[in-house]
Design a protein around this motif. Structure first.
Motif, PDB file in Angstrom:
ATOM      1  N   MET A 210      79.427  79.602  80.516  1.00  0.00           N
ATOM      2  CA  MET A 210      78.885  78.471  79.747  1.00  0.00           C
ATOM      3  C   MET A 210      78.803  78.845  78.269  1.00  0.00           C
ATOM      4  SD  MET A 210      75.136  76.614  80.098  1.00  0.00           S
ATOM      5  CE  MET A 210      75.507  75.934  81.699  1.00  0.00           C
ATOM      6  N   SER A 211      79.120  77.927  77.421  1.00  0.00           N
ATOM      7  CA  SER A 211      79.040  78.167  75.991  1.00  0.00           C
ATOM      8  C   SER A 211      77.605  78.495  75.604  1.00  0.00           C
ATOM      9  CB  SER A 211      79.515  76.933  75.229  1.00  0.00           C
ATOM     10  OG  SER A 211      79.210  77.061  73.855  1.00  0.00           O
ATOM     11  N   SER A 212      77.449  79.441  74.682  1.00  0.00           N
ATOM     12  CA  SER A 212      76.109  79.851  74.285  1.00  0.00           C
ATOM     13  C   SER A 212      75.337  78.720  73.622  1.00  0.00           C
ATOM     14  CB  SER A 212      76.187  81.049  73.343  1.00  0.00           C
ATOM     15  OG  SER A 212      76.907  80.704  72.164  1.00  0.00           O
ATOM     16  N   THR A 213      76.068  77.736  73.101  1.00  0.00           N
ATOM     17  CA  THR A 213      75.354  76.614  72.473  1.00  0.00           C
ATOM     18  C   THR A 213      74.673  75.723  73.494  1.00  0.00           C
ATOM     19  OG1 THR A 213      77.320  75.199  72.523  1.00  0.00           O
ATOM     20  CG2 THR A 213      77.003  76.577  70.572  1.00  0.00           C
ATOM     21  N   HIS A 214      75.010  75.894  74.768  1.00  0.00           N
ATOM     22  CA  HIS A 214      74.412  75.044  75.798  1.00  0.00           C
ATOM     23  C   HIS A 214      73.495  75.825  76.738  1.00  0.00           C
ATOM     24  CE1 HIS A 214      76.480  71.291  74.879  1.00  0.00           C
ATOM     25  NE2 HIS A 214      77.548  72.026  74.607  1.00  0.00           N
ATOM     26  N   GLU A 215      73.111  77.011  76.319  1.00  0.00           N
ATOM     27  CA  GLU A 215      72.170  77.772  77.125  1.00  0.00           C
ATOM     28  C   GLU A 215      70.802  77.091  77.050  1.00  0.00           C
ATOM     29  OE1 GLU A 215      70.537  82.367  77.615  1.00  0.00           O
ATOM     30  OE2 GLU A 215      71.852  81.812  75.940  1.00  0.00           O
ATOM     31  N   VAL A 216      70.184  76.857  78.227  1.00  0.00           N
ATOM     32  CA  VAL A 216      68.913  76.149  78.282  1.00  0.00           C
ATOM     33  C   VAL A 216      67.769  77.144  78.155  1.00  0.00           C
ATOM     34  CG1 VAL A 216      67.422  74.654  79.649  1.00  0.00           C
ATOM     35  CG2 VAL A 216      69.899  74.333  79.702  1.00  0.00           C
ATOM     36  N   LEU A 217      67.049  77.038  77.078  1.00  0.00           N
ATOM     37  CA  LEU A 217      65.915  77.913  76.808  1.00  0.00           C
ATOM     38  C   LEU A 217      64.687  77.090  76.446  1.00  0.00           C
ATOM     39  CD1 LEU A 217      67.714  80.512  74.493  1.00  0.00           C
ATOM     40  CD2 LEU A 217      67.089  80.841  76.900  1.00  0.00           C
ATOM     41  N   ASN A 218      63.526  77.626  76.721  1.00  0.00           N
ATOM     42  CA  ASN A 218      62.258  77.047  76.265  1.00  0.00           C
ATOM     43  C   ASN A 218      62.047  75.618  76.761  1.00  0.00           C
ATOM     44  OD1 ASN A 218      59.802  77.302  74.892  1.00  0.00           O
ATOM     45  ND2 ASN A 218      60.623  76.391  73.014  1.00  0.00           N
ATOM     46  N   GLN A 219      62.570  75.311  77.958  1.00  0.00           N
ATOM     47  CA  GLN A 219      62.285  74.040  78.615  1.00  0.00           C
ATOM     48  C   GLN A 219      61.374  74.313  79.806  1.00  0.00           C
ATOM     49  OE1 GLN A 219      63.005  70.872  78.053  1.00  0.00           O
ATOM     50  NE2 GLN A 219      64.552  70.944  76.446  1.00  0.00           N
ATOM     51  N   ALA A 220      60.397  73.476  79.995  1.00  0.00           N
ATOM     52  CA  ALA A 220      59.491  73.658  81.132  1.00  0.00           C
ATOM     53  C   ALA A 220      60.265  73.468  82.433  1.00  0.00           C
ATOM     54  CB  ALA A 220      58.346  72.657  81.061  1.00  0.00           C
ATOM     55  N   PRO A 221      60.002  74.288  83.450  1.00  0.00           N
ATOM     56  CA  PRO A 221      60.631  74.070  84.751  1.00  0.00           C
ATOM     57  C   PRO A 221      60.083  72.804  85.400  1.00  0.00           C
ATOM     58  CG  PRO A 221      58.937  75.753  84.927  1.00  0.00           C
ATOM     59  CD  PRO A 221      59.055  75.425  83.463  1.00  0.00           C
ATOM     60  N   PRO A 222      60.751  72.271  86.409  1.00  0.00           N
ATOM     61  CA  PRO A 222      60.232  71.087  87.091  1.00  0.00           C
ATOM     62  C   PRO A 222      58.842  71.362  87.673  1.00  0.00           C
ATOM     63  CG  PRO A 222      62.499  71.505  87.729  1.00  0.00           C
ATOM     64  CD  PRO A 222      62.052  72.704  86.964  1.00  0.00           C
ATOM     65  N   ARG A 223      57.976  70.404  87.543  1.00  0.00           N
ATOM     66  CA  ARG A 223      56.629  70.556  88.107  1.00  0.00           C
ATOM     67  C   ARG A 223      56.663  70.068  89.563  1.00  0.00           C
ATOM     68  NH1 ARG A 223      51.938  67.923  89.020  1.00  0.00           N
ATOM     69  NH2 ARG A 223      50.053  69.220  88.877  1.00  0.00           N
ATOM     70  N   VAL A 224      57.128  70.929  90.447  1.00  0.00           N
ATOM     71  CA  VAL A 224      57.306  70.566  91.856  1.00  0.00           C
ATOM     72  C   VAL A 224      56.802  71.689  92.749  1.00  0.00           C
ATOM     73  CG1 VAL A 224      59.279  69.051  91.403  1.00  0.00           C
ATOM     74  CG2 VAL A 224      59.668  71.483  91.891  1.00  0.00           C
ATOM     75  N   ASP A 225      56.668  71.348  94.029  1.00  0.00           N
ATOM     76  CA  ASP A 225      56.271  72.300  95.070  1.00  0.00           C
ATOM     77  C   ASP A 225      54.906  72.913  94.783  1.00  0.00           C
ATOM     78  OD1 ASP A 225      58.642  71.773  96.437  1.00  0.00           O
ATOM     79  OD2 ASP A 225      59.733  73.288  95.282  1.00  0.00           O
ATOM     80  N   LEU A 226      53.995  72.051  94.359  1.00  0.00           N
ATOM     81  CA  LEU A 226      52.599  72.418  94.138  1.00  0.00           C
ATOM     82  C   LEU A 226      51.718  71.641  95.105  1.00  0.00           C
ATOM     83  CD1 LEU A 226      52.471  72.147  90.242  1.00  0.00           C
ATOM     84  CD2 LEU A 226      52.700  74.243  91.577  1.00  0.00           C
ATOM     85  N   ASP A 227      50.550  72.160  95.393  1.00  0.00           N
ATOM     86  CA  ASP A 227      49.531  71.433  96.159  1.00  0.00           C
ATOM     87  C   ASP A 227      48.747  70.592  95.157  1.00  0.00           C
ATOM     88  OD1 ASP A 227      47.279  70.535  97.485  1.00  0.00           O
ATOM     89  OD2 ASP A 227      46.674  72.503  98.235  1.00  0.00           O
ATOM     90  N   GLU A 228      49.034  69.296  95.123  1.00  0.00           N
ATOM     91  CA  GLU A 228      48.419  68.420  94.131  1.00  0.00           C
ATOM     92  C   GLU A 228      46.915  68.210  94.371  1.00  0.00           C
ATOM     93  OE1 GLU A 228      49.633  67.502  91.461  1.00  0.00           O
ATOM     94  OE2 GLU A 228      51.812  67.454  91.628  1.00  0.00           O
ATOM     95  N   TYR A 229      46.441  68.575  95.532  1.00  0.00           N
ATOM     96  CA  TYR A 229      44.997  68.489  95.779  1.00  0.00           C
ATOM     97  C   TYR A 229      44.279  69.740  95.289  1.00  0.00           C
ATOM     98  CZ  TYR A 229      40.500  68.253  98.144  1.00  0.00           C
ATOM     99  OH  TYR A 229      39.153  68.252  98.411  1.00  0.00           O
ATOM    100  N   SER A 230      44.697  70.886  95.756  1.00  0.00           N
ATOM    101  CA  SER A 230      43.993  72.126  95.439  1.00  0.00           C
ATOM    102  C   SER A 230      44.096  72.495  93.968  1.00  0.00           C
ATOM    103  CB  SER A 230      44.532  73.269  96.303  1.00  0.00           C
ATOM    104  OG  SER A 230      44.359  72.969  97.681  1.00  0.00           O
ATOM    105  N   THR A 231      45.111  71.987  93.278  1.00  0.00           N
ATOM    106  CA  THR A 231      45.262  72.264  91.848  1.00  0.00           C
ATOM    107  C   THR A 231      44.552  71.239  90.976  1.00  0.00           C
ATOM    108  OG1 THR A 231      47.382  71.073  91.839  1.00  0.00           O
ATOM    109  CG2 THR A 231      47.453  73.472  92.155  1.00  0.00           C
TER     110      THR A 231
END
Length: 541
Positions: A1-22
């Motif tokens: 992949m071209s270095s200009t398209h390297e994905v940095l400093n983006q938050a990961p998806p907010r998934v696979d969490l226990d929405e109650y306990s958190t």
């Protein structure tokens, strides 16, 4: 992949969490209000709705909204509404976990609180399906007023099965309910309805007229208001009659709405449509009054759930993205914004479950408290939702404004809670009506508020001013409507303050009193007193 398209400093998806306990506000409020026994089930639901595939289903249900088909390919009228399979998967899960009627089917102390928490967890991720879930929950008290209808329909309403096919009710183990109340000329003024009902002489009635908003037209049955010789009356109208013939239920079109896209809202026509009387003839408003209280509470729950989604997404993004050499969440300006958003979500959550707890008891104090507290909370919490969603969206920057992230959808969703079940003026006038006709409701809310006096000077001053305002309104009923919104806002802030002072962590209560009741309070999120423990509050988001 071209270095200009390297994905940095983006938050990961907010998934696979226990929405109650958190969600500390929700877990603490559930335990405080007698539903700690449901913690295991709520964690199970929290993990389910936090899964990536569930969130993908929520997206699909909204990007592929329901489609109306008036006729089949041979020209037969079918009045069908077709949904993406993701919508049915979500609805089936909500019903299976009791988001609809678990408090009625399994009554015990804290049952209404537990059901409220389940409802909130599902509505946090996909709110559209919550409309028929809420209506199915709310019809139970109305059906119980007519024993023969209760015997026939309640077992299906209380079922944990989900079967979206329209067919002979006798062949189904479950049922989902909708409502059809408002008409073009009246809106919230249901006494202006022109739909007529005529006694057929065989235990049924024939209804003819239109409904401008019919929620969830795919439902198995509906509560419908119509005029009889004795006045406005309530009827149960099934989509399919005993034996399997279709009732006359002509869907004219689906509404093209700002948000709430996964849920079908329609206009319908009735023509000699078969219905059965619910309650007494001419007492239609009485037949639905308890139902209205339940659905208004669900609007509060839905708004609070939306606030939780909004602040959780904002906090997640700011914890995982850096700028100017530090994570966003650690930069004082952003810490203050996230803390203030969390403060609003906490106030909504604690208040919602306090009101839900009042439905777990039928003693005079609980009944009086919830009669006034429900519309007060509905007015205020639901009105706070849209701007809260906007501010949370802004925390994500340009990402938040795109449909690829959930907060654009939430921003379009939040206003509907303030419109459903009575928009602002209707709710504010209902509060005045309760105050005038049922003065015990004012006394009950005042006792709730008084329980937190003596700990915060600003709160005490607000309570004193609120009592004075109520006194002036009661002394001059003619001018009361002009001050209706002021009264409701004052009561709502007093109620939220009292609940938080008594129950929430000190950092939350102190900040709420300062930010919402203090002399230097701001009109925008994030302008909090730097002397408050903002990091502790933001950490709860």
């Amino acid at each position: 992949m071209s270095s200009t398209h390297e994905v940095l400093n983006q938050a990961p998806p907010r998934v696979d969490l226990d929405e109650y306990s958190t969600n500390p506000a929700l877990t603490e409020a559930v335990a405080r209000h007698g539903a700690g026994w449901a913690a295991g089930h709520l964690a199970e639901v929290g993990s389910l709705v936090g899964q990536a595939d569930f969130q993908r289903d929520a997206e699909l249900a909204n990007t592929h909204p329901p489609v109306f088909a008036g006729h089949d390919r041979w020209g037969n009228r079918v009045d069908a509404v077709d949904f993406h399979p993701a919508y049915h998967r979500i609805s089936a899960a909500a019903v299976a976990h009791g988001a609809h009627t678990s408090c009625w089917s399994e009554p015990r102390p804290g049952a209404h609180v537990a059901r409220a928490a389940v409802f909130m967890l599902f509505a946090q991720v996909e709110p559209g399906h919550a409309c028929p879930v809420s209506m199915t929950h709310a019809v139970v008290p109305s059906l119980r007023a007519t024993p023969e209808l209760a015997d026939e329909w309640l077992p299906r309403v209380l079922s944990r099965d989900y079967d979206p096919e329209l067919r002979d009710p006798a062949t189904k183990s479950s049922a989902v309910f909708g409502m059809a109340m408002t008409e073009k000329q009246g809106g919230s003024d249901v006494r202006a309805n022109t739909t007529r009902a005529v006694d057929a002489g065989d235990g049924t009635w024939r209804l003819t007229g239109h409904k401008w908003f019919c929620s969830a037209p795919q439902s198995d049955a509906f509560l419908v208001l119509a005029q009889t010789a004795a006045g406005l009356s309530c009827f149960l109208v099934p989509r399919v009659l005993p034996g399997g013939d279709r009732n006359v239920f002509r869907i004219q079109r689906l509404k093209d709405k700002l948000g709430n896209r996964s849920n079908a809202s329609s206009e319908i026509e009735l023509a000699d449509t078969v219905g059965r009387l619910v309650g007494e003839e001419g007492r239609g408003v009485r037949a639905i009054i308890e139902m209205v209280g339940q659905t208004r509470l669900d609007c509060v729950l839905g708004s609070a759930a939306g606030m939780r989604q909004a602040v959780a997404e904002a906090a997640w993004h700011t914890r995982h993205r850096s700028a100017f050499g530090a994570p966003l969440i650690d930069q004082p300006a952003m810490t203050a914004v996230v803390a203030d958003l969390q403060l609003e979500a906490e106030a909504a959550t604690w208040t919602a479950l306090r009101v839900a707890a009042a439905y777990d008891s039928e003693d005079a104090e609980s009944v009086a408290f919830r009669r006034l507290a429900t519309p007060v909370a509905k007015y205020w919490v639901c009105k706070r939702g849209p701007h809260h969603a906007y501010e949370a969206l802004e925390c994500l920057g340009g990402n938040g404004y795109t449909e690829a992230f959930p907060l654009a959808r939430r921003y379009r969703e939040q206003p509907v809670m303030a419109v459903w079940e009575g928009s602002g003026n209707v709710i504010a006038l209902d509060v005045l009506r309760a105050m005038a006709r049922e003065p015990e409701t004012v006394a009950a809310v005042d006792r709730e508020v008084a329980s937190a006096l003596g700990q915060h000077r600003a709160f005490d001053a607000h309570v004193q001013a609120t009592r004075a305002l109520i006194g002036r309104v009661q002394a001059d009923p003619g001018s009361a409507p002009q001050q209706a919104r002021r009264v409701v806002e004052a009561l709502a802030l007093a109620l939220q303050g009292a609940v938080l002072i008594r129950e929430a962590p000190a950092a939350v209560a102190d900040a709420f009193v300062s930010a919402r009741l203090g002399a230097d309070r701001s009109l925008e999120y994030g302008a909090l007193d730097p002397g408050l423990d903002l990091r502790a509050i933001a950490a709860r988001a």
